[in-house]
Motif scaffolding. Structure first.
Motif, mmCIF file in Angstrom:
data_model
loop_
_atom_site.group_PDB
_atom_site.id
_atom_site.type_symbol
_atom_site.label_atom_id
_atom_site.label_comp_id
_atom_site.label_asym_id
_atom_site.label_seq_id
_atom_site.Cartn_x
_atom_site.Cartn_y
_atom_site.Cartn_z
ATOM 1 N N LEU A 1 -3.709 -7.738 -7.268
ATOM 2 C CA LEU A 1 -3.843 -8.275 -5.919
ATOM 3 C C LEU A 1 -4.543 -7.327 -4.945
ATOM 4 O O LEU A 1 -5.000 -7.756 -3.893
ATOM 5 C CB LEU A 1 -2.463 -8.611 -5.349
ATOM 6 C CG LEU A 1 -1.785 -9.834 -5.940
ATOM 7 C CD1 LEU A 1 -0.358 -9.948 -5.440
ATOM 8 C CD2 LEU A 1 -2.561 -11.084 -5.597
ATOM 9 N N GLY A 2 -4.633 -6.052 -5.260
ATOM 10 C CA GLY A 2 -5.113 -5.044 -4.322
ATOM 11 C C GLY A 2 -6.449 -5.342 -3.688
ATOM 12 O O GLY A 2 -6.579 -5.376 -2.460
ATOM 13 N N LEU A 3 -7.490 -5.565 -4.469
ATOM 14 C CA LEU A 3 -8.816 -5.821 -3.915
ATOM 15 C C LEU A 3 -8.899 -7.192 -3.251
ATOM 16 O O LEU A 3 -9.624 -7.364 -2.266
ATOM 17 C CB LEU A 3 -9.897 -5.692 -4.983
ATOM 18 C CG LEU A 3 -10.238 -4.262 -5.401
ATOM 19 C CD1 LEU A 3 -11.229 -4.259 -6.562
ATOM 20 C CD2 LEU A 3 -10.792 -3.461 -4.233
ATOM 21 N N ALA A 4 -8.146 -8.164 -3.738
ATOM 22 C CA ALA A 4 -8.135 -9.487 -3.106
ATOM 23 C C ALA A 4 -7.543 -9.399 -1.705
ATOM 24 O O ALA A 4 -8.068 -9.996 -0.756
ATOM 25 C CB ALA A 4 -7.340 -10.481 -3.953
ATOM 26 N N ILE A 5 -6.473 -8.635 -1.545
ATOM 27 C CA ILE A 5 -5.856 -8.456 -0.228
ATOM 28 C C ILE A 5 -6.793 -7.673 0.683
ATOM 29 O O ILE A 5 -6.995 -8.041 1.846
ATOM 30 C CB ILE A 5 -4.493 -7.762 -0.360
ATOM 31 C CG1 ILE A 5 -3.498 -8.693 -1.045
ATOM 32 C CG2 ILE A 5 -3.975 -7.321 1.009
ATOM 33 C CD1 ILE A 5 -2.191 -8.036 -1.446
ATOM 34 N N ALA A 6 -7.382 -6.599 0.173
ATOM 35 C CA ALA A 6 -8.309 -5.796 0.975
ATOM 36 C C ALA A 6 -9.478 -6.652 1.450
ATOM 37 O O ALA A 6 -9.867 -6.589 2.626
ATOM 38 C CB ALA A 6 -8.807 -4.602 0.165
#
Length: 60
Positions: free
Chosen positions: A26-31
């Motif tokens: 989820l990290g890059l999607a949230i960023a």
């Protein structure tokens, strides 16, 4: 990822499924969602397991 860096921004997408490392994907999607809300731009350059993230925001 096979060269398609747009896949990196998909929720729950993991770069290498053969690895047993932790993470939800989820990290890059949230960023990217946060950058989009600020009308910015986020680009990724990938080279195998390494990648570089560039973020552009208009602070004016």
């Amino acid at each position: 990822m096979g060269g398609n860096t747009e896949e990196l921004f998909e929720r729950f997408k993991r770069g290498d499924t053969s690895r047993h490392s932790e993470g939800s994907g989820l990290g890059l999607a949230i960023a990217k969602s946060i950058i989009d809300l600020h009308e910015g731009n986020m680009e990724v350059e990938a080279d195998g397991d390494l990648f570089k993230v560039s973020i552009q925001l208009d602070l004016a």
